[in-house]
Design an enzyme around this catalytic site. Sequence first.
Site, PDB file in Angstrom:
ATOM      1  N   GLY A   7      -4.872   8.413  -1.849  1.00  0.00           N
ATOM      2  CA  GLY A   7      -4.169   8.085  -3.088  1.00  0.00           C
ATOM      3  C   GLY A   7      -5.166   7.688  -4.160  1.00  0.00           C
ATOM      4  CB  SER A 137       2.317  -3.049   2.686  1.00  0.00           C
ATOM      5  OG  SER A 137       3.722  -3.069   2.835  1.00  0.00           O
ATOM      6  CE1 TYR A 151       6.970   2.279  -2.352  1.00  0.00           C
ATOM      7  CE2 TYR A 151       7.841   0.081  -2.744  1.00  0.00           C
ATOM      8  CZ  TYR A 151       6.789   0.975  -2.775  1.00  0.00           C
ATOM      9  OH  TYR A 151       5.546   0.560  -3.225  1.00  0.00           O
ATOM     10  CE  LYS A 155       4.335   1.368  -0.025  1.00  0.00           C
ATOM     11  NZ  LYS A 155       2.895   1.682   0.061  1.00  0.00           N
TER      12      LYS A 155
END
Length: 287
Positions: A7, A137, A151, A155
């Site tokens: 990322g 996270s 989501y 997480k």
Amino acid sequence: MHVIVTGGSSGIGLAVAKAYAARGERVSLIARDAARLDQAVRDVQAVSKGGSSFAVSADVSKHEDLAFAVKACETANGPCDVLIASAGIVEPAAFDALSAAAFDQQITTNLLGTANAARAVYHSMKARGQGTIMVVSSGAALIGLHGYAAYCASKSALKGFAEAVQAEAVGTGIRVSICFPPDTLTPQYQREMTMRPWQAEVLMGKVKPWTAEAIAQRIIAGIDRNRSKIHFTPSLMALAYLGPFIKPLLSQWYRYRLKRGARETHARSSTVHLKTGISSGIDTPKL
């Protein structure tokens, strides 16, 4: 030191990469969008203090592609000393309105993508008897939020994943850490805010988001200090350690605020109708 960041083309990942580059470390970036990666490498090189930089495009949800990408990074910059697993996506929507594909993508990218990244470096780190894996996270891992079922699930699952791997890594020389960032000012956050349900805003409030650079500095400081967990605000730390005591009270307060919001919405709708004789078009929440 060689730092691999998944990322890494934007947001927290890019901010971490730039911060390490500014310290003179070797940095490798992995992300899906090749064009954004090219720009990210230029941004990293602009602040680098002598360390090399490398980038390769890969989808973290595909373990074979990611393993190949990590191998390419290690060929270019040497064995991975620090992995920052920060690739993630968010697509807010009520559970019954969210498509199965969108739900699955968040689980696959956020959870399986992190596991794939950790797997790609774990064996080499274990063989060398050293290495750090940082799992990025979210504060959303600590409490359920309206419109964030996928989501929050992904997480919060990372918390269990990190703790299990921490236990397995005892005696190997590998350090596994996890951090729980709050809202962070990134391109993804700006898109998310156009879709965030008002019910989630009630609980999350209108707190000013952190900058990606501030989050990155806190993550790196935590790694330097061998922290196993990194929390960013007093409220998130309270949820992390006192959640069983806090959440029942928070739940009662939340239900009260939702009902109050519904009444206010209904009152505004009724006022517009009385003044114009035309429906306002605002749907009263069904609670």
